[in-house]
Design an enzyme around this catalytic site. Structure first.
Site, PDB file in Angstrom:
ATOM      1  N   TRP A   1      -3.213  -2.685  -1.491  1.00  0.00           N
ATOM      2  CA  TRP A   1      -3.006  -3.879  -1.571  1.00  0.00           C
ATOM      3  C   TRP A   1      -3.684  -4.717  -0.349  1.00  0.00           C
ATOM      4  O   TRP A   1      -3.226  -4.484   0.735  1.00  0.00           O
ATOM      5  CB  TRP A   1      -1.317  -4.256  -1.161  1.00  0.00           C
ATOM      6  CG  TRP A   1      -0.879  -5.894  -1.457  1.00  0.00           C
ATOM      7  CD1 TRP A   1      -0.569  -6.312  -2.611  1.00  0.00           C
ATOM      8  CD2 TRP A   1      -0.751  -6.964  -0.512  1.00  0.00           C
ATOM      9  NE1 TRP A   1      -0.141  -7.600  -2.506  1.00  0.00           N
ATOM     10  CE2 TRP A   1      -0.253  -7.991  -1.375  1.00  0.00           C
ATOM     11  CE3 TRP A   1      -1.047  -6.968   0.921  1.00  0.00           C
ATOM     12  CZ2 TRP A   1      -0.193  -9.097  -0.620  1.00  0.00           C
ATOM     13  CZ3 TRP A   1      -0.866  -8.213   1.613  1.00  0.00           C
ATOM     14  CH2 TRP A   1      -0.409  -9.132   0.758  1.00  0.00           C
TER      15      TRP A   1
ATOM     16  N   ARG B   1       3.924  -0.470  -4.775  1.00  0.00           N
ATOM     17  CA  ARG B   1       3.673  -1.076  -3.338  1.00  0.00           C
ATOM     18  C   ARG B   1       2.621  -1.528  -3.119  1.00  0.00           C
ATOM     19  O   ARG B   1       2.234  -2.229  -2.208  1.00  0.00           O
ATOM     20  CB  ARG B   1       3.970   0.216  -2.409  1.00  0.00           C
ATOM     21  CG  ARG B   1       5.318   0.669  -2.469  1.00  0.00           C
ATOM     22  CD  ARG B   1       5.437   1.772  -1.436  1.00  0.00           C
ATOM     23  NE  ARG B   1       5.173   1.346  -0.100  1.00  0.00           N
ATOM     24  CZ  ARG B   1       6.324   1.086   0.713  1.00  0.00           C
ATOM     25  NH1 ARG B   1       7.532   1.634   0.233  1.00  0.00           N
ATOM     26  NH2 ARG B   1       6.326   0.829   1.953  1.00  0.00           N
TER      27      ARG B   1
ATOM     28  N   CYS C   1       0.684  -1.333   0.006  1.00  0.00           N
ATOM     29  CA  CYS C   1      -0.188   0.073   0.067  1.00  0.00           C
ATOM     30  C   CYS C   1       0.948   1.091   0.115  1.00  0.00           C
ATOM     31  O   CYS C   1       2.070   1.151   0.730  1.00  0.00           O
ATOM     32  CB  CYS C   1      -0.916  -0.038   1.262  1.00  0.00           C
ATOM     33  SG  CYS C   1      -1.811  -1.515   1.366  1.00  0.00           S
TER      34      CYS C   1
ATOM     35  N   LYS D   1      12.175 -16.359  -9.117  1.00  0.00           N
ATOM     36  CA  LYS D   1      11.925 -15.106 -10.303  1.00  0.00           C
ATOM     37  C   LYS D   1      10.978 -15.571 -11.448  1.00  0.00           C
ATOM     38  O   LYS D   1      10.087 -14.870 -11.722  1.00  0.00           O
ATOM     39  CB  LYS D   1      13.389 -14.792 -10.999  1.00  0.00           C
ATOM     40  CG  LYS D   1      14.328 -13.650 -10.445  1.00  0.00           C
ATOM     41  CD  LYS D   1      13.989 -12.585 -10.336  1.00  0.00           C
ATOM     42  CE  LYS D   1      12.970 -12.267  -8.755  1.00  0.00           C
ATOM     43  NZ  LYS D   1      13.841 -12.142  -7.707  1.00  0.00           N
TER      44      LYS D   1
ATOM     45  N   GLU E   1      16.816 -18.666  -6.442  1.00  0.00           N
ATOM     46  CA  GLU E   1      16.375 -17.497  -6.788  1.00  0.00           C
ATOM     47  C   GLU E   1      15.982 -17.612  -8.285  1.00  0.00           C
ATOM     48  O   GLU E   1      14.826 -16.637  -8.594  1.00  0.00           O
ATOM     49  CB  GLU E   1      17.773 -16.530  -6.719  1.00  0.00           C
ATOM     50  CG  GLU E   1      17.389 -15.186  -7.253  1.00  0.00           C
ATOM     51  CD  GLU E   1      16.265 -14.344  -6.741  1.00  0.00           C
ATOM     52  OE1 GLU E   1      15.824 -14.711  -5.759  1.00  0.00           O
ATOM     53  OE2 GLU E   1      15.936 -13.270  -7.328  1.00  0.00           O
TER      54      GLU E   1
ATOM     55  N   ASN F   1      -2.145   2.195   5.965  1.00  0.00           N
ATOM     56  CA  ASN F   1      -1.068   1.124   5.656  1.00  0.00           C
ATOM     57  C   ASN F   1      -1.044   0.250   7.024  1.00  0.00           C
ATOM     58  O   ASN F   1      -0.703   0.817   7.941  1.00  0.00           O
ATOM     59  CB  ASN F   1       0.225   1.250   5.135  1.00  0.00           C
ATOM     60  CG  ASN F   1       0.243   2.117   3.729  1.00  0.00           C
ATOM     61  OD1 ASN F   1      -0.935   2.214   3.045  1.00  0.00           O
ATOM     62  ND2 ASN F   1       1.296   2.459   3.321  1.00  0.00           N
ATOM     63  N   GLY F   2      -0.973  -1.112   7.029  1.00  0.00           N
ATOM     64  CA  GLY F   2      -0.834  -1.804   8.114  1.00  0.00           C
ATOM     65  C   GLY F   2      -2.113  -2.844   8.220  1.00  0.00           C
ATOM     66  O   GLY F   2      -3.133  -2.732   7.630  1.00  0.00           O
TER      67      GLY F   2
ATOM     68  N   HIS G   1      16.335 -38.296  -4.704  1.00  0.00           N
ATOM     69  CA  HIS G   1      15.503 -38.877  -3.396  1.00  0.00           C
ATOM     70  C   HIS G   1      14.142 -38.498  -3.474  1.00  0.00           C
ATOM     71  O   HIS G   1      13.428 -38.454  -2.312  1.00  0.00           O
ATOM     72  CB  HIS G   1      16.360 -38.138  -2.047  1.00  0.00           C
ATOM     73  CG  HIS G   1      17.670 -38.553  -2.204  1.00  0.00           C
ATOM     74  ND1 HIS G   1      18.057 -39.812  -1.703  1.00  0.00           N
ATOM     75  CD2 HIS G   1      18.848 -37.820  -2.349  1.00  0.00           C
ATOM     76  CE1 HIS G   1      19.288 -39.831  -1.522  1.00  0.00           C
ATOM     77  NE2 HIS G   1      19.976 -38.851  -2.123  1.00  0.00           N
TER      78      HIS G   1
ATOM     79  N   LYS H   1       5.606  -4.711  -3.404  1.00  0.00           N
ATOM     80  CA  LYS H   1       7.148  -4.711  -3.491  1.00  0.00           C
ATOM     81  C   LYS H   1       7.688  -4.784  -1.788  1.00  0.00           C
ATOM     82  O   LYS H   1       8.572  -5.506  -1.762  1.00  0.00           O
ATOM     83  CB  LYS H   1       7.530  -3.157  -3.871  1.00  0.00           C
ATOM     84  CG  LYS H   1       9.020  -2.910  -3.816  1.00  0.00           C
ATOM     85  CD  LYS H   1       9.664  -4.082  -4.853  1.00  0.00           C
ATOM     86  CE  LYS H   1      11.213  -3.671  -5.037  1.00  0.00           C
ATOM     87  NZ  LYS H   1      11.803  -5.040  -5.653  1.00  0.00           N
TER      88      LYS H   1
ATOM     89  N   GLU I   1       7.249 -15.860  -9.808  1.00  0.00           N
ATOM     90  CA  GLU I   1       6.678 -14.530  -9.444  1.00  0.00           C
ATOM     91  C   GLU I   1       6.324 -13.709 -10.606  1.00  0.00           C
ATOM     92  O   GLU I   1       5.410 -13.328 -10.476  1.00  0.00           O
ATOM     93  CB  GLU I   1       8.024 -13.847  -8.773  1.00  0.00           C
ATOM     94  CG  GLU I   1       7.728 -12.536  -8.049  1.00  0.00           C
ATOM     95  CD  GLU I   1       9.049 -12.123  -7.356  1.00  0.00           C
ATOM     96  OE1 GLU I   1      10.241 -12.668  -7.694  1.00  0.00           O
ATOM     97  OE2 GLU I   1       9.044 -11.367  -6.480  1.00  0.00           O
TER      98      GLU I   1
HETATM   99  C1  AGP Z   1      11.696 -10.593  -4.720  1.00  0.00           C
HETATM  100  O1  AGP Z   1      11.786 -10.685  -5.960  1.00  0.00           O
HETATM  101  C2  AGP Z   1      10.656 -10.552  -4.087  1.00  0.00           C
HETATM  102  N1  AGP Z   1       9.521  -9.513  -4.447  1.00  0.00           N
HETATM  103  C3  AGP Z   1      10.585 -10.664  -2.556  1.00  0.00           C
HETATM  104  O2  AGP Z   1      10.800 -12.091  -2.168  1.00  0.00           O
HETATM  105  C4  AGP Z   1      11.407  -9.807  -1.722  1.00  0.00           C
HETATM  106  O3  AGP Z   1      12.901 -10.012  -2.054  1.00  0.00           O
HETATM  107  C5  AGP Z   1      11.212  -9.864  -0.090  1.00  0.00           C
HETATM  108  O4  AGP Z   1       9.796  -9.633   0.024  1.00  0.00           O
HETATM  109  C6  AGP Z   1      11.973  -9.049   0.620  1.00  0.00           C
HETATM  110  O5  AGP Z   1      11.898  -7.861   0.458  1.00  0.00           O
HETATM  111  P1  AGP Z   1      13.239  -6.955   1.093  1.00  0.00           P
HETATM  112  O6  AGP Z   1      14.390  -7.099   0.326  1.00  0.00           O
HETATM  113  O7  AGP Z   1      12.771  -5.407   0.768  1.00  0.00           O
HETATM  114  O8  AGP Z   1      13.170  -7.135   2.524  1.00  0.00           O
END
Ligand code: AGP
Length: 606
Positions: A72, A27, A2, A485, A481, A98-99, A504, A601, A488
């Site tokens: 969000w 965000r 948000c 990616k 990672e 927000n929150g 396994h 984000k 996501e």
């Molecule tokens: C990464 O592609 C993600 N969007 C997510 O996993 C992110 O890395 C995670 O939420 C941590 O965010 P930060 O580095 O701002 O703490």
């Protein structure tokens, strides 16, 4: 999670709020709204993007006081009604939040019993009604907000305006960021500096429990007990240009392409060619203390956690200190044993991830020594830790982390070198690492030059419902990672496994419909990895290999060959083709690359 924007000053607030919301949309992006005060509160809010909101905000929306929000969803589905701002029943008070208000159910029940009708399912609407009641009984909006917040359990960053006080905004923070922007006879507030840099680079970050009253000619900040606090403004390094796509089709491609420069900035002024060491003054630690740690524990969430796994490997190899990484979101809930001989490292691009922040607070409460590896200067985690390493990677706007991931890995290489050289890492090995780090930016350029080829491969593999990513030891966090990616931003199911674990269990999944992306660096595990490729192909699985040379036997259907660095630093380079693969797969599938569904984000809620 948000975004909040607020403005008070001589200009019309609406265009400033809309522009700020656009900058914050990364965000949270399921609904948006603005309210402007001009002989009463004028409200517009919609389910959808800020662009949809802009279409319904009329030109006659005049007035120099307003607040806006991009959402969000946490409480209630994305809808016009649940979008913020929320108004009190008498339309006197407007709130954006927000929150999460944890006792919203209880507060709502009491208000409903008193005859208040709610228009939304959100937790936020209780704040509007409670502040309106308190405003009737108090002389100032500040006091009304303070009184209301005393009855609230949970996290918040809020901005509040009152139709009867058209010259002021009250903002408050508890667990969700609020930054005040200082202008010339105008004041701003936002949940992120991204919304402010077009207007001012002089900012003040509120601490948890703080409240601020903004008027066009200045601001005052107060602690939760109403004592006035003194705040020194910070100058933000980043300007509005850093938040543009810079001619790229997406922020993500821009951020992937920036990595040669961003990691150069992470290293800048920190490498010493004479003694082959890293200078990390921000750690606030002398050599004796640096030598005293017997373990390193790394915490972070999502991609930050995976870069922490790369970091743990670097520290074990270069400094020979036992090190491991754990998701901060798990760590904080398991009542961790905090050891005085352990160095704790918290990683966060945004510096606002709530789970990571809460883990840091838990560590500090138990007397742990915590340093941060953080991108956003002045963020909550950066302020909470005892010292740390700033990434200087510039703002990362796309929801998927790329340049912060590689800069964090570089920061870990610096930390490992630093810890190693006060122990047993030889000058020769120190030199090898320093020289390897210096080679990274040029080698990334070489990988980026393969963009067209990787785009073709992405098209070829993107229509599979599922993909496996495998890597061994240093390659395993790279595989994790890569899978993160891909899932996501393209929504293709992707699973990451240590290559050694495939036999396994997960080998049962392998077949023509499930290709494998295999991380196969030229290291001491090459033969083991090639054996795994043989096992996959023997079961009809297709293989896209990322490594340093074509295998001699036909063990892969496709190979992306990248330049070789020192074995400890290779994971940083191996990550780049996987970023491009995910990006081009998402483009091929027509996804909203920078704002993937369901995500935001900065995750500033639990
Ligand atoms: C990464 O592609 C993600 N969007 C997510 O996993 C992110 O890395 C995670 O939420 C941590 O965010 P930060 O580095 O701002 O703490």
């Amino acid at each position: 999670m948000c975004g909040i924007v607020a403005y008070v000053g001589p200009k019309d607030a609406a265009p400033i709020l809309l522009e700020g919301l656009q900058r914050l949309e990364y965000r949270g992006y399921d609904s948006a709204g603005v309210v402007v005060s001009n002989k009463g509160l004028k409200l517009r809010k919609v389910k959808g993007r800020v662009a949809d909101l802009a279409k319904v905000v009329p030109a006659r929306f005049k007035g120099g006081l307003g607040i806006g929000h991009t959402r969000w969803a946490t409480h209630g589905v994305p809808s016009d009604e649940n979008a913020h701002p929320h108004l009190s029943a008498d339309e006197r008070i407007a709130v954006v939040h927000n929150g999460i208000i944890e006792n919203a159910g209880e507060l709502r029940a009491k208000l409903e019993a008193d005859g208040v009708t709610f228009l939304s399912e959100t937790d936020t609407e209780v704040l509007a009604h409670l502040i309106a009641r308190a405003a009737d009984e108090n002389d100032s909006l500040e006091e009304a907000v303070r009184k209301t917040l005393k009855s609230v359990v949970g996290t918040y960053g809020i901005a509040v305006i009152d139709a009867e006080r058209p010259g002021e905004v009250v903002v408050a923070r508890n667990g969700s960021p609020i930054v005040v922007g200082i202008g010339e006879k105008e004041m701003f507030a936002a949940s992120d500096v991204a919304a402010l840099v077009r207007y001012t680079r002089q900012v003040v970050h509120l601490e948890d429990g703080e409240l601020a009253v903004l008027k066009a000619d200045g601001f005052h900040t107060f602690a939760s007990d109403a004592r006035e606090t003194a705040k020194e403004p910070l100058t933000v390094d980043w300007d509005a240009g850093h938040y543009d796509t810079g001619g790229y089709e997406h922020y993500l491609l821009k951020e992937i392409s920036e990595q040669p420069e961003t990691m150069t900035r992470t290293m800048s002024g920190r490498l010493d060619e004479r003694f082959h060491v890293a200078h990390l003054g921000g750690l606030n630690m002398d050599a004796r203390e640096t030598r005293s740690f017997r373990r390193v524990k790394i915490i972070g969430c999502g991609s930050a956690y995976y870069s922490g796994q790369i970091g743990a490997q670097l520290i074990e190899e270069l400094a020979r200190i036992p090190a491991d990484a754990e998701p901060a979101s798990e760590f904080r809930y398991r009542n961790p044993v905090v050891d005085p001989d352990t160095l704790y490292v918290a990683i966060s691009q945004s510096g606002e991830t709530y789970d990571t922040l809460a883990a840091v607070q838990e560590l500090k409460r138990k007397g742990g020594r915590v340093i941060g590896i953080v991108n956003a200067v002045g963020s909550a985690i950066a302020r909470e830790v005892d010292g740390g390493i700033y990434l200087h990677a510039g703002p990362e706007v796309s929801v998927a982390s790329t340049k912060a991931f590689t800069s964090t890995s570089v920061a870990f290489a610096l930390l490992a070198l630093h810890l190693g050289r006060v122990r047993d890492l030889s000058p020769a090995d120190g030199r090898r690492v320093v020289e390897g780090l210096r080679r990274l930016p040029g080698q990334i350029e070489e990988i980026l030059a393969q963009g067209d080829k990787i785009a073709e491969l992405a098209k070829k593999y993107a229509d599979h419902p599922s993909m496996m990513f495998v890597g061994r030891v240093r390659g395993y966090p790279v595989a994790r990672e890569g899978a993160q990616k891909l899932k996501e931003i393209s929504y293709v199911h992707a699973e990451a496994y240590p290559a050694s674990e495939l036999k396994h269990g997960p080998l049962a999944l392998i077949g023509p419909d499930m290709p494998t992306v295999a991380i196969v660096p030229d290291d001491e595990l090459l033969d083991k990895n090639l054996t795994t490729l043989g096992e996959i192909r023997a079961r009809g699985g297709r293989v896209l290999m990322v490594g340093h040379r074509e295998p001699e036997a036909k063990l892969a259907d496709d190979v992306i060959v990248i330049p070789k660095n020192e074995i400890e630093l290779d994971p940083i380079l191996l990550t780049i083709p996987l970023q491009l693969l995910a990006y081009y797969a998402a483009v091929a599938l027509g996804r909203d690359v920078d704002k993937p569904r369901n995500l935001a984000k900065s995750v500033t809620v639990e």
